[in-house]
Design a protein around this motif. Structure first.
Motif, PDB file in Angstrom:
ATOM      1  N   LEU A 125       0.833  -1.200   0.000  1.00 11.54           N
ATOM      2  CA  LEU A 125       0.000   0.000   0.000  1.00 11.54           C
ATOM      3  C   LEU A 125       0.868   1.251   0.000  1.00 11.54           C
ATOM      4  O   LEU A 125       0.661   2.170  -0.809  1.00 11.54           O
ATOM      5  CB  LEU A 125      -0.919  -0.006   1.225  1.00 11.54           C
ATOM      6  N   ALA A 126       1.841   1.305   0.901  1.00 10.51           N
ATOM      7  CA  ALA A 126       2.707   2.486   0.997  1.00 10.51           C
ATOM      8  C   ALA A 126       3.476   2.706  -0.300  1.00 10.51           C
ATOM      9  O   ALA A 126       3.569   3.834  -0.800  1.00 10.51           O
ATOM     10  CB  ALA A 126       3.673   2.324   2.173  1.00 10.51           C
ATOM     11  N   ALA A 127       4.012   1.633  -0.868  1.00  8.78           N
ATOM     12  CA  ALA A 127       4.810   1.767  -2.085  1.00  8.78           C
ATOM     13  C   ALA A 127       3.933   2.101  -3.290  1.00  8.78           C
ATOM     14  O   ALA A 127       4.354   2.843  -4.186  1.00  8.78           O
ATOM     15  CB  ALA A 127       5.586   0.481  -2.345  1.00  8.78           C
ATOM     16  N   ALA A 128       2.712   1.577  -3.324  1.00 13.31           N
ATOM     17  CA  ALA A 128       1.808   1.902  -4.429  1.00 13.31           C
ATOM     18  C   ALA A 128       1.427   3.377  -4.407  1.00 13.31           C
ATOM     19  O   ALA A 128       1.321   4.021  -5.462  1.00 13.31           O
ATOM     20  CB  ALA A 128       0.557   1.027  -4.364  1.00 13.31           C
ATOM     21  N   VAL A 129       1.233   3.935  -3.218  1.00 17.27           N
ATOM     22  CA  VAL A 129       0.942   5.375  -3.108  1.00 17.27           C
ATOM     23  C   VAL A 129       2.119   6.194  -3.628  1.00 17.27           C
ATOM     24  O   VAL A 129       1.931   7.188  -4.337  1.00 17.27           O
ATOM     25  CB  VAL A 129       0.604   5.733  -1.648  1.00 17.27           C
ATOM     26  N   VAL A 130       3.332   5.772  -3.291  1.00 14.74           N
ATOM     27  CA  VAL A 130       4.515   6.452  -3.831  1.00 14.74           C
ATOM     28  C   VAL A 130       4.509   6.386  -5.354  1.00 14.74           C
ATOM     29  O   VAL A 130       4.757   7.383  -6.043  1.00 14.74           O
ATOM     30  CB  VAL A 130       5.807   5.820  -3.271  1.00 14.74           C
ATOM     31  N   GLY A 131       4.211   5.200  -5.900  1.00 14.25           N
ATOM     32  CA  GLY A 131       4.177   5.039  -7.339  1.00 14.25           C
ATOM     33  C   GLY A 131       3.116   5.897  -7.998  1.00 14.25           C
ATOM     34  O   GLY A 131       3.345   6.477  -9.072  1.00 14.25           O
ATOM     35  N   LEU A 132       1.954   6.005  -7.379  1.00 20.66           N
ATOM     36  CA  LEU A 132       0.887   6.850  -7.920  1.00 20.66           C
ATOM     37  C   LEU A 132       1.316   8.313  -7.947  1.00 20.66           C
ATOM     38  O   LEU A 132       1.111   9.019  -8.948  1.00 20.66           O
ATOM     39  CB  LEU A 132      -0.379   6.680  -7.077  1.00 20.66           C
ATOM     40  N   ARG A 133       1.914   8.771  -6.872  1.00 22.43           N
ATOM     41  CA  ARG A 133       2.339  10.174  -6.805  1.00 22.43           C
ATOM     42  C   ARG A 133       3.466  10.454  -7.799  1.00 22.43           C
ATOM     43  O   ARG A 133       3.516  11.526  -8.403  1.00 22.43           O
ATOM     44  CB  ARG A 133       2.755  10.517  -5.386  1.00 22.43           C
ATOM     45  N   GLN A 134       4.359   9.478  -7.975  1.00 20.79           N
ATOM     46  CA  GLN A 134       5.424   9.654  -8.964  1.00 20.79           C
ATOM     47  C   GLN A 134       4.860   9.786 -10.371  1.00 20.79           C
ATOM     48  O   GLN A 134       5.474  10.430 -11.227  1.00 20.79           O
ATOM     49  CB  GLN A 134       6.395   8.466  -8.904  1.00 20.79           C
ATOM     50  N   ARG A 135       3.710   9.193 -10.609  1.00 17.67           N
ATOM     51  CA  ARG A 135       3.095   9.230 -11.933  1.00 17.67           C
ATOM     52  C   ARG A 135       2.070  10.345 -12.070  1.00 17.67           C
ATOM     53  O   ARG A 135       1.291  10.371 -13.021  1.00 17.67           O
ATOM     54  CB  ARG A 135       2.470   7.868 -12.236  1.00 17.67           C
ATOM     55  N   GLY A 136       2.052  11.264 -11.103  1.00 21.34           N
ATOM     56  CA  GLY A 136       1.217  12.444 -11.201  1.00 21.34           C
ATOM     57  C   GLY A 136      -0.160  12.333 -10.591  1.00 21.34           C
ATOM     58  O   GLY A 136      -0.951  13.279 -10.684  1.00 21.34           O
ATOM     59  N   ALA A 137      -0.486  11.208  -9.959  1.00 19.60           N
ATOM     60  CA  ALA A 137      -1.798  11.064  -9.337  1.00 19.60           C
ATOM     61  C   ALA A 137      -1.813  11.785  -7.990  1.00 19.60           C
ATOM     62  O   ALA A 137      -0.842  11.739  -7.236  1.00 19.60           O
ATOM     63  CB  ALA A 137      -2.145   9.587  -9.144  1.00 19.60           C
ATOM     64  N   ALA A 138      -2.916  12.441  -7.700  1.00 19.98           N
ATOM     65  CA  ALA A 138      -3.066  13.133  -6.418  1.00 19.98           C
ATOM     66  C   ALA A 138      -3.669  12.162  -5.409  1.00 19.98           C
ATOM     67  O   ALA A 138      -4.836  11.781  -5.518  1.00 19.98           O
ATOM     68  CB  ALA A 138      -3.953  14.363  -6.579  1.00 19.98           C
ATOM     69  N   VAL A 139      -2.880  11.749  -4.437  1.00 19.74           N
ATOM     70  CA  VAL A 139      -3.355  10.842  -3.386  1.00 19.74           C
ATOM     71  C   VAL A 139      -3.298  11.606  -2.076  1.00 19.74           C
ATOM     72  O   VAL A 139      -2.215  11.978  -1.605  1.00 19.74           O
ATOM     73  CB  VAL A 139      -2.491   9.571  -3.299  1.00 19.74           C
ATOM     74  N   SER A 140      -4.446  11.845  -1.496  1.00 24.84           N
ATOM     75  CA  SER A 140      -4.474  12.641  -0.268  1.00 24.84           C
ATOM     76  C   SER A 140      -4.045  11.801   0.931  1.00 24.84           C
ATOM     77  O   SER A 140      -4.204  10.575   0.954  1.00 24.84           O
ATOM     78  CB  SER A 140      -5.883  13.197  -0.024  1.00 24.84           C
ATOM     79  N   GLY A 141      -3.496  12.480   1.926  1.00 21.44           N
ATOM     80  CA  GLY A 141      -3.121  11.796   3.149  1.00 21.44           C
ATOM     81  C   GLY A 141      -4.310  11.181   3.852  1.00 21.44           C
ATOM     82  O   GLY A 141      -4.208  10.102   4.443  1.00 21.44           O
ATOM     83  N   ASP A 142      -5.476  11.845   3.781  1.00 21.33           N
ATOM     84  CA  ASP A 142      -6.678  11.315   4.425  1.00 21.33           C
ATOM     85  C   ASP A 142      -7.120  10.013   3.764  1.00 21.33           C
ATOM     86  O   ASP A 142      -7.516   9.061   4.446  1.00 21.33           O
ATOM     87  CB  ASP A 142      -7.806  12.338   4.363  1.00 21.33           C
ATOM     88  N   ASP A 143      -7.051   9.961   2.433  1.00 26.13           N
ATOM     89  CA  ASP A 143      -7.465   8.744   1.729  1.00 26.13           C
ATOM     90  C   ASP A 143      -6.514   7.594   2.041  1.00 26.13           C
ATOM     91  O   ASP A 143      -6.955   6.452   2.258  1.00 26.13           O
ATOM     92  CB  ASP A 143      -7.506   8.992   0.221  1.00 26.13           C
ATOM     93  N   GLN A 144      -5.233   7.894   2.074  1.00 29.70           N
ATOM     94  CA  GLN A 144      -4.270   6.859   2.420  1.00 29.70           C
ATOM     95  C   GLN A 144      -4.485   6.378   3.854  1.00 29.70           C
ATOM     96  O   GLN A 144      -4.425   5.174   4.136  1.00 29.70           O
ATOM     97  CB  GLN A 144      -2.847   7.367   2.249  1.00 29.70           C
ATOM     98  N   ALA A 145      -4.757   7.313   4.756  1.00 30.38           N
ATOM     99  CA  ALA A 145      -4.989   6.946   6.159  1.00 30.38           C
ATOM    100  C   ALA A 145      -6.226   6.071   6.302  1.00 30.38           C
ATOM    101  O   ALA A 145      -6.241   5.125   7.103  1.00 30.38           O
ATOM    102  CB  ALA A 145      -5.131   8.205   7.003  1.00 30.38           C
ATOM    103  N   GLU A 146      -7.267   6.356   5.521  1.00 32.57           N
ATOM    104  CA  GLU A 146      -8.474   5.529   5.607  1.00 32.57           C
ATOM    105  C   GLU A 146      -8.205   4.117   5.108  1.00 32.57           C
ATOM    106  O   GLU A 146      -8.705   3.142   5.669  1.00 32.57           O
ATOM    107  CB  GLU A 146      -9.606   6.166   4.806  1.00 32.57           C
ATOM    108  N   ALA A 147      -7.405   4.012   4.037  1.00 29.65           N
ATOM    109  CA  ALA A 147      -7.050   2.689   3.534  1.00 29.65           C
ATOM    110  C   ALA A 147      -6.232   1.922   4.569  1.00 29.65           C
ATOM    111  O   ALA A 147      -6.427   0.715   4.781  1.00 29.65           O
ATOM    112  CB  ALA A 147      -6.278   2.816   2.227  1.00 29.65           C
ATOM    113  N   ARG A 148      -5.328   2.618   5.243  1.00 27.44           N
ATOM    114  CA  ARG A 148      -4.515   1.956   6.259  1.00 27.44           C
ATOM    115  C   ARG A 148      -5.367   1.541   7.460  1.00 27.44           C
ATOM    116  O   ARG A 148      -5.164   0.459   8.044  1.00 27.44           O
ATOM    117  CB  ARG A 148      -3.380   2.883   6.698  1.00 27.44           C
TER     118      ARG A 148
END
Length: 371
Positions: A125-148
């Protein structure tokens, strides 16, 4: 020069920098940044700033550890499999997609159709979020926290259902195991290497990649023992010079084991192996031929094989030496800061404190000696 002309020139500059006409989100953001610089400072300054950005990207890529790069790549492939299975676009990291990703990983995410262990799912999950952000996707901290949070709750559900996933923490090396290993090593170059690998690795809390990355010149003799320059650690704390003293117990003395191994290596295979640029620990085939330097996987396999040969009740892994130094030193009353410095942990590392808790959990137990 007008702002309009500056912007047009900046777009030309962006094209020269390799930004395509049809832009992905990251490239579009890069172009906007170049245009802003051009409007503020002129085209020449914008070009130099763009070149500095490229240099910063190159430096970041150079200093990222190989195992981190491998983890990101593996996790991105897991994300791609999830998107293909669910019909979701790869470039969107929405709240729903991340929560669905977590549920999918725990249910069926592995390629064999089984679910991942929660710890593995957390890493992906953590690495996929990094990959999304590297590719220009906006991933909010709140959304990541909810997934975690969803991951943690689902992990509890698995425990309540009686599922125990994952290998668990590796067993730590101990002094009795070191003695058994020293006695079981045959009187060969391979046996001398095995003894030196385990005894020195224990004393500087090695990961499997640490001895694999050592060169002969990284280990130097000192009147009181050895100085080991560990340059392959994952953090700034693990780039260090570890001091290994002579041991009172000659049977498991890491300094004497290292000296015996290196003396035999040079005597049997030539003076060239004394060169500072040669591998500190060499790979040796079944016929006694040197095949090069050890790599992390071969170190892990060697530690497992060496411990099994010695009859250690639970076979050690490549991380057992690292865990062992923390737990055995704590049991002997060593200060946590001294342990952290020797093993290359941050001084309040959660992983190090967890290894120590194996010992402290008995002596400092709230229920001890109450009855």
């Amino acid at each position: 020069m007008t702002a309009t002309f500056e912007a047009a020139a900046a777009r030309d500059l962006a094209e020269q920098e390799g930004v395509p006409a049809v832009l992905d989100p990251a490239a579009a953001e890069h172009q906007v940044l170049i245009e802003r610089w051009a409007e503020r400072h002129g085209v020449d300054a914008a070009r130099r700033l763009a070149e500095a950005e490229d240099l910063a990207d190159a430096v970041a890529a150079e200093i990222t550890p190989d195992n981190t790069v491998d983890t990101y790549a593996k996790s991105w492939r897991v994300w791609q499999r999830f998107c293909a299975a669910s019909g979701l676009p790869e470039a969107e990291g929405s709240r729903g997609a991340l929560v669905a990703f977590v549920a999918w990983m725990l249910c069926e995410g592995q390629q064999n159709g089984k679910g991942y262990a929660p710890n593995s799912a957390s890493t992906h999950l953590a690495a996929a979020v990094v990959g999304l952000r590297q590719r220009g996707a906006a991933v909010s901290g709140d959304d990541q926290a909810e997934a975690r949070a969803a991951l943690e709750s689902l992990a509890v559900k698995l425990l309540q259902a009686g599922e125990r996933r994952g290998r668990g923490q590796a067993v730590g090396a101990d002094i009795d195991g070191l003695r058994a290993i020293a006695r079981a090593c045959p009187d060969t170059l391979t046996g001398d290497r095995d003894r030196a690998l385990v005894l020195t690795g224990f004393h500087y809390a090695s990961r499997s990649q640490d001895p694999a990355g050592l060169l002969t010149g990284d280990v130097t003799e000192h009147p009181r023992g050895l100085l080991v320059d560990v340059l392959t650690g994952k953090t700034k704390h693990s780039v260090r010079t570890a001091k290994i003293a002579y041991a009172d117990d000659l049977e498991i003395c890491p300094v004497r084991a290292w000296t015996a191994y290196r003396t035999r290596l040079v005597a049997e295979h030539g003076q060239q192996w004394a060169a500072p640029s040669t591998p500190a620990f060499v790979s040796i085939d079944r016929w006694g031929h040197i095949t090069g330097g050890m790599v992390p996987d071969s170190v892990t396999r060697a530690v497992k094989r060496i411990s099994a040969r010695a009859g250690v009740p639970i076979a050690w892994t490549g991380h057992s030496l690292r865990i062992g130094l923390a737990s055995v030193a704590r049991r002997a009353g060593r200060d946590s800061i001294a342990i952290a410095d020797q093993g290359g942990w941050a001084r309040h590392s959660r992983s190090m404190l967890g290894y120590m808790q194996r010992e402290d959990g008995w002596d400092d137990n709230a229920s001890a000696s109450l009855t």
